[in-house]
Design a protein around this motif. Structure first.
Motif, PDB file in Angstrom:
ATOM      1  N   LEU A  74       0.949  -1.347  -0.028  1.00 25.57           N
ATOM      2  CA  LEU A  74      -0.266  -0.139  -0.138  1.00 25.57           C
ATOM      3  C   LEU A  74       1.020   1.216   0.215  1.00 25.57           C
ATOM      4  O   LEU A  74       0.638   2.015  -0.615  1.00 25.57           O
ATOM      5  CB  LEU A  74      -1.387   0.534   1.446  1.00 25.57           C
ATOM      6  CG  LEU A  74      -1.980  -1.196   1.540  1.00 25.57           C
ATOM      7  CD1 LEU A  74      -2.627  -0.698   2.832  1.00 25.57           C
ATOM      8  CD2 LEU A  74      -3.169  -0.703   0.038  1.00 25.57           C
ATOM      9  N   HIS A  75       1.933   1.286   0.802  1.00 24.00           N
ATOM     10  CA  HIS A  75       2.737   2.456   0.526  1.00 24.00           C
ATOM     11  C   HIS A  75       3.372   2.870  -0.150  1.00 24.00           C
ATOM     12  O   HIS A  75       3.614   3.988  -1.117  1.00 24.00           O
ATOM     13  CB  HIS A  75       4.305   2.096   2.194  1.00 24.00           C
ATOM     14  CG  HIS A  75       5.000   3.200   2.037  1.00 24.00           C
ATOM     15  ND1 HIS A  75       4.727   4.610   2.878  1.00 24.00           N
ATOM     16  CD2 HIS A  75       6.371   3.152   1.825  1.00 24.00           C
ATOM     17  CE1 HIS A  75       5.526   4.901   2.466  1.00 24.00           C
ATOM     18  NE2 HIS A  75       6.520   4.363   1.986  1.00 24.00           N
ATOM     19  N   LYS A  76       4.097   1.874  -1.192  1.00 22.54           N
ATOM     20  CA  LYS A  76       4.852   1.048  -2.772  1.00 22.54           C
ATOM     21  C   LYS A  76       3.658   2.182  -3.519  1.00 22.54           C
ATOM     22  O   LYS A  76       4.335   2.904  -4.030  1.00 22.54           O
ATOM     23  CB  LYS A  76       4.890  -0.012  -2.515  1.00 22.54           C
ATOM     24  CG  LYS A  76       6.302  -0.310  -2.139  1.00 22.54           C
ATOM     25  CD  LYS A  76       7.335   0.593  -2.664  1.00 22.54           C
ATOM     26  CE  LYS A  76       8.938   0.204  -1.241  1.00 22.54           C
ATOM     27  NZ  LYS A  76      10.267   1.608  -1.743  1.00 22.54           N
ATOM     28  N   ALA A  77       2.466   1.088  -3.493  1.00 24.05           N
ATOM     29  CA  ALA A  77       1.576   1.756  -4.345  1.00 24.05           C
ATOM     30  C   ALA A  77       1.207   3.609  -4.252  1.00 24.05           C
ATOM     31  O   ALA A  77       1.494   4.302  -5.358  1.00 24.05           O
ATOM     32  CB  ALA A  77       0.197   1.131  -4.742  1.00 24.05           C
ATOM     33  N   ARG A  78       0.975   3.998  -3.042  1.00 26.47           N
ATOM     34  CA  ARG A  78       0.829   5.335  -2.583  1.00 26.47           C
ATOM     35  C   ARG A  78       2.460   6.091  -3.246  1.00 26.47           C
ATOM     36  O   ARG A  78       1.883   7.044  -3.863  1.00 26.47           O
ATOM     37  CB  ARG A  78       0.354   5.415  -1.496  1.00 26.47           C
ATOM     38  CG  ARG A  78       0.364   7.033  -1.133  1.00 26.47           C
ATOM     39  CD  ARG A  78      -0.011   7.292   0.346  1.00 26.47           C
ATOM     40  NE  ARG A  78       1.738   6.640   0.700  1.00 26.47           N
ATOM     41  CZ  ARG A  78       2.532   8.183   1.426  1.00 26.47           C
ATOM     42  NH1 ARG A  78       2.188   8.732   0.276  1.00 26.47           N
ATOM     43  NH2 ARG A  78       3.586   7.869   1.676  1.00 26.47           N
ATOM     44  N   LEU A  79       2.515   5.981  -2.712  1.00 33.53           N
ATOM     45  CA  LEU A  79       4.001   6.519  -3.480  1.00 33.53           C
ATOM     46  C   LEU A  79       4.379   6.527  -5.181  1.00 33.53           C
ATOM     47  O   LEU A  79       5.465   7.184  -5.613  1.00 33.53           O
ATOM     48  CB  LEU A  79       5.762   6.137  -3.175  1.00 33.53           C
ATOM     49  CG  LEU A  79       6.158   6.033  -1.436  1.00 33.53           C
ATOM     50  CD1 LEU A  79       7.206   6.140  -1.220  1.00 33.53           C
ATOM     51  CD2 LEU A  79       5.200   7.979  -1.286  1.00 33.53           C
ATOM     52  N   GLY A  81       2.192   6.724  -7.688  1.00 35.86           N
ATOM     53  CA  GLY A  81       1.086   7.753  -7.524  1.00 35.86           C
ATOM     54  C   GLY A  81      -0.332   6.914  -7.791  1.00 35.86           C
ATOM     55  O   GLY A  81      -1.676   7.479  -8.506  1.00 35.86           O
ATOM     56  N   VAL A  83      -4.136   4.938  -6.622  1.00 36.26           N
ATOM     57  CA  VAL A  83      -5.029   4.653  -5.566  1.00 36.26           C
ATOM     58  C   VAL A  83      -5.387   3.596  -5.030  1.00 36.26           C
ATOM     59  O   VAL A  83      -6.020   2.826  -6.173  1.00 36.26           O
ATOM     60  CB  VAL A  83      -6.050   5.791  -5.448  1.00 36.26           C
ATOM     61  CG1 VAL A  83      -6.452   5.556  -4.181  1.00 36.26           C
ATOM     62  CG2 VAL A  83      -5.170   6.761  -5.719  1.00 36.26           C
ATOM     63  N   VAL A  84      -5.368   2.811  -4.000  1.00 39.47           N
ATOM     64  CA  VAL A  84      -6.158   1.355  -3.795  1.00 39.47           C
ATOM     65  C   VAL A  84      -7.717   1.248  -3.137  1.00 39.47           C
ATOM     66  O   VAL A  84      -7.151   2.179  -1.801  1.00 39.47           O
ATOM     67  CB  VAL A  84      -5.085   0.378  -3.058  1.00 39.47           C
ATOM     68  CG1 VAL A  84      -5.393  -0.989  -2.450  1.00 39.47           C
ATOM     69  CG2 VAL A  84      -3.587   0.327  -3.762  1.00 39.47           C
ATOM     70  N   THR A  85      -8.467   1.234  -3.597  1.00 33.41           N
ATOM     71  CA  THR A  85      -9.639   1.489  -2.918  1.00 33.41           C
ATOM     72  C   THR A  85     -10.158   0.228  -1.569  1.00 33.41           C
ATOM     73  O   THR A  85     -10.607   0.189  -0.616  1.00 33.41           O
ATOM     74  CB  THR A  85     -10.718   1.688  -3.322  1.00 33.41           C
ATOM     75  OG1 THR A  85     -10.939   0.788  -4.097  1.00 33.41           O
ATOM     76  CG2 THR A  85     -10.188   2.942  -3.934  1.00 33.41           C
ATOM     77  N   TRP A 116      -9.029  -0.306  -7.281  1.00 26.29           N
ATOM     78  CA  TRP A 116      -7.230   0.561  -7.996  1.00 26.29           C
ATOM     79  C   TRP A 116      -8.731   1.666  -7.822  1.00 26.29           C
ATOM     80  O   TRP A 116     -10.158   1.048  -8.544  1.00 26.29           O
ATOM     81  CB  TRP A 116      -7.360   0.308  -9.294  1.00 26.29           C
ATOM     82  CG  TRP A 116      -5.657  -0.501  -8.878  1.00 26.29           C
ATOM     83  CD1 TRP A 116      -5.881  -2.400  -9.295  1.00 26.29           C
ATOM     84  CD2 TRP A 116      -4.818  -0.668  -8.034  1.00 26.29           C
ATOM     85  NE1 TRP A 116      -4.670  -2.848  -9.070  1.00 26.29           N
ATOM     86  CE2 TRP A 116      -3.726  -2.096  -8.055  1.00 26.29           C
ATOM     87  CE3 TRP A 116      -3.559   0.311  -7.820  1.00 26.29           C
ATOM     88  CZ2 TRP A 116      -2.405  -2.326  -7.849  1.00 26.29           C
ATOM     89  CZ3 TRP A 116      -2.521   0.420  -6.906  1.00 26.29           C
ATOM     90  CH2 TRP A 116      -1.887  -1.070  -6.872  1.00 26.29           C
TER      91      TRP A 116
END
Length: 151
Positions: A74-79, A81, A83-85, A116
């Motif tokens: 989740l952290h890597k995906a946010r960095l 760009g 958005v995981v829902t 996503w």
């Protein structure tokens, strides 16, 4: 450096025979935030002396790998760009004999299903996110178990 604790408590119950191995493996694990979890040895290991509805060490191990991977992912995906829902995983571990009389959880499969918002990563980006998450996961870095992502 961080320190993590868990308090484990077990007691022999009336009528049980410790010397003959006839005792419940049920116990409790207390964590620093106040959560108390019923725990036991696995029914696969001690049969009727286990508490089937309690969590066993092998399940906790699989859950810890899955949980750590998810949080890091989740952290890597946010960095990156994205958005995981939603994120769900049906993780599975396998225990095998690694030497005569020695058992280990040798493989854990993580099978994340991710929802996503907006454009999701393509296959290469998704694989790179999972790889980065695995490389940084504190639990994965702490074990010898092979951790695989996908089916």
């Amino acid at each position: 450096m961080a320190k993590y604790t868990a308090d484990i408590a077990w007691a022999l119950r009336d009528g049980e025979d410790f010397a003959k191995g006839r005792y419940s493996r049920g116990h409790v694990i207390s964590f620093d935030g106040g959560l108390i979890v019923p725990a036991s040895a696995s029914p696969h290991v001690v049969g009727k002396w286990a508490v089937p509805e309690a969590v066993d060490p092998e399940e906790m191990f699989v859950a810890a790998l899955s949980n750590c991977h998810m949080l890091t992912f989740l952290h890597k995906a946010r960095l990156a760009g994205f958005v995981v829902t939603a994120y769900a995983d049906k993780a599975e571990g396998v225990m095998e004999e690694i030497a005569p009389g020695r058992m280990a959880v040798t493989k854990v499969w993580l099978r994340p299903e991710i929802t996503w918002e907006g454009a999701p990563p393509d296959a290469d980006q998704l694989a790179a996110l999972h790889h980065a998450a695995h490389e940084e996961c504190f639990i994965a870095n702490s074990v010898k178990t092979e951790v695989m992502i996908g089916a």
